[in-house]
Design an enzyme around this catalytic site. Structure first.
Site, PDB file in Angstrom:
ATOM      1  N   ASP A 189       0.829  -1.207   0.000  1.00 25.41           N
ATOM      2  CA  ASP A 189       0.000   0.000   0.000  1.00 25.41           C
ATOM      3  C   ASP A 189       0.863   1.256   0.000  1.00 25.41           C
ATOM      4  O   ASP A 189       0.356   2.371  -0.113  1.00 25.41           O
ATOM      5  CB  ASP A 189      -1.012   0.001   1.142  1.00 25.41           C
ATOM      6  CG  ASP A 189      -0.403  -0.158   2.519  1.00 25.41           C
ATOM      7  OD1 ASP A 189       0.838  -0.143   2.634  1.00 25.41           O
ATOM      8  OD2 ASP A 189      -1.179  -0.300   3.492  1.00 25.41           O
ATOM      9  N   SER A 190       2.181   1.066   0.035  1.00 24.43           N
ATOM     10  CA  SER A 190       3.128   2.160  -0.195  1.00 24.43           C
ATOM     11  C   SER A 190       2.923   2.785  -1.567  1.00 24.43           C
ATOM     12  O   SER A 190       3.408   3.900  -1.818  1.00 24.43           O
ATOM     13  CB  SER A 190       4.571   1.653  -0.069  1.00 24.43           C
ATOM     14  OG  SER A 190       4.776   0.511  -0.899  1.00 24.43           O
ATOM     15  N   ASP A 235      -0.704  -6.413  -0.195  1.00 19.42           N
ATOM     16  CA  ASP A 235      -1.217  -5.810   1.033  1.00 19.42           C
ATOM     17  C   ASP A 235      -2.741  -5.766   1.047  1.00 19.42           C
ATOM     18  O   ASP A 235      -3.376  -5.434   0.034  1.00 19.42           O
ATOM     19  CB  ASP A 235      -0.720  -4.363   1.159  1.00 19.42           C
ATOM     20  CG  ASP A 235       0.564  -4.237   1.942  1.00 19.42           C
ATOM     21  OD1 ASP A 235       0.929  -5.186   2.668  1.00 19.42           O
ATOM     22  OD2 ASP A 235       1.205  -3.174   1.847  1.00 19.42           O
ATOM     23  N   LYS A 250      -0.790  -9.667   2.988  1.00 23.49           N
ATOM     24  CA  LYS A 250      -0.142  -9.081   4.168  1.00 23.49           C
ATOM     25  C   LYS A 250      -1.117  -8.140   4.860  1.00 23.49           C
ATOM     26  O   LYS A 250      -1.823  -7.376   4.202  1.00 23.49           O
ATOM     27  CB  LYS A 250       1.132  -8.328   3.780  1.00 23.49           C
ATOM     28  CG  LYS A 250       1.877  -7.749   4.995  1.00 23.49           C
ATOM     29  CD  LYS A 250       3.259  -7.234   4.614  1.00 23.49           C
ATOM     30  CE  LYS A 250       3.219  -5.889   3.924  1.00 23.49           C
ATOM     31  NZ  LYS A 250       2.734  -4.803   4.822  1.00 23.49           N
ATOM     32  N   GLU A 310      -1.596  -5.692   8.722  1.00 24.38           N
ATOM     33  CA  GLU A 310      -0.866  -5.066   9.819  1.00 24.38           C
ATOM     34  C   GLU A 310      -1.580  -5.275  11.147  1.00 24.38           C
ATOM     35  O   GLU A 310      -2.759  -4.948  11.285  1.00 24.38           O
ATOM     36  CB  GLU A 310      -0.707  -3.567   9.557  1.00 24.38           C
ATOM     37  CG  GLU A 310       0.058  -3.242   8.284  1.00 24.38           C
ATOM     38  CD  GLU A 310       0.191  -1.749   8.050  1.00 24.38           C
ATOM     39  OE1 GLU A 310      -0.223  -0.965   8.934  1.00 24.38           O
ATOM     40  OE2 GLU A 310       0.694  -1.362   6.977  1.00 24.38           O
ATOM     41  N   GLU A 349       9.002  -3.805  11.100  1.00 26.27           N
ATOM     42  CA  GLU A 349       9.388  -2.488  10.599  1.00 26.27           C
ATOM     43  C   GLU A 349       9.749  -1.545  11.736  1.00 26.27           C
ATOM     44  O   GLU A 349       8.998  -1.402  12.703  1.00 26.27           O
ATOM     45  CB  GLU A 349       8.269  -1.869   9.766  1.00 26.27           C
ATOM     46  CG  GLU A 349       8.623  -0.485   9.217  1.00 26.27           C
ATOM     47  CD  GLU A 349       7.659   0.034   8.178  1.00 26.27           C
ATOM     48  OE1 GLU A 349       7.845   1.184   7.729  1.00 26.27           O
ATOM     49  OE2 GLU A 349       6.728  -0.700   7.796  1.00 26.27           O
TER      50      GLU A 349
END
Length: 271
Positions: free
Chosen positions: A53-54, A92, A120, A122, A189
């Site tokens: 999502d970067s 993501d 992925k 979070e 991270e």
């Protein structure tokens, strides 16, 4: 013009990542958002391609990843997958798409139909039921701990996590919980090197560091950061691999080599 790969390199699978971790072979991951770079990164030996999502930052120009939609990720996942890379394709689940296990599964299905081989998401202990729900339904899961960018407002900015004794203890609990729930990979991270090393030693699954020291099972960077083309402030954990290289493929090969031989990250890229 075709982007299909003609490679004899064995495909990187979820079990292959585990075998690499068990054998002590470092895993090289990079973000990727399109077919051209999918082919190039694959030729350069990258093990895992992350449709992160970067893309909200480096492609769309947002200051956070929060505006990124599931349709955005699905579109770019399909672009990456069309090149048929031998690398594992991970996508993501963006902000707001996995609030419940049912929502997470529905959105994971969209990404896997687009070509993802793993998703992925979070979060730690609170995500255990969701991770278990996905894994039971044949969706491989990568968890993301430490500085989780989707929580930027809750954290009050992009800050190193796990620096205090309590923070480190919570990170360890989170890591254990996501592994017990069935996650097959975890990104750490902006975590102190010693804490990341403890997590890596504790877990049986591979850990992928970004600003988490050299002891993780592998490393990941945002492609635009490691090529030195993103105009924003460079995070401490980033190295510009384009410096001194004749072309992008050589830069990516240098990154992969540096991860494999443990010369990256150095202390200057860690906390």
């Amino acid at each position: 013009m075709t982007y299909l790969q003609e490679s004899s390199r064995p495909a990187v699978t979820v079990p292959k990542l585990q075998a690499m971790r068990d054998a002590g072979e470092k895993i090289a991951m990079l973000t990727c958002y399109d077919a051209s770079f999918s082919a190039l990164l694959d030729r350069a030996g990258t093990d895992v391609l992350l449709i992160g999502d970067s893309l909200g930052n480096v492609l769309q120009g947002h200051t956070t990843t929060l505006p990124v939609s599931i349709d955005d990720i699905a579109y770019h996942t399909a672009c990456v997958a069309r090149a048929q890379p031998r690398a594992l394709v991970v996508a993501d689940l963006p902000f707001g798409t996995y609030g419940t296990p049912v929502d997470a599964f529905a959105n994971a299905v969209k990404l896997m139909r687009a070509g993802a081989q793993m998703v992925k998401l979070e979060g730690g202990e609170w995500l255990a039921d969701t991770i278990r729900f996905l894994v039971e339904r044949s969706v491989p899961v990568c968890a993301h701990l430490g500085l989780t960018p989707q929580s930027v407002h809750a954290f009050g900015g992009f800050k190193v996590q796990g620096k205090t004794e309590a923070g480190a203890a919570q990170l360890l609990r989170d890591a254990r919980a996501i592994e017990d729930a069935g996650a097959q990979l975890v990104v750490l991270e902006a975590v102190p090197t010693l804490v990341a090393a403890e997590v890596t030693h504790m877990l049986k699954i591979p850990t992928i560091g970004i600003g988490a020291g050299v002891d993780c099972s592998g490393q990941v960077l945002v492609l635009h950061d490691m090529l030195g083309v993103f105009p924003g402030k460079r995070p401490r954990f980033v190295k510009d691999f384009m410096q001194g290289q004749p072309n992008i493929q050589a830069a990516v090969e240098a990154y992969v080599s540096a991860v494999k031989d443990r010369s990256f990250p150095g202390p200057e890229h860690s906390f």
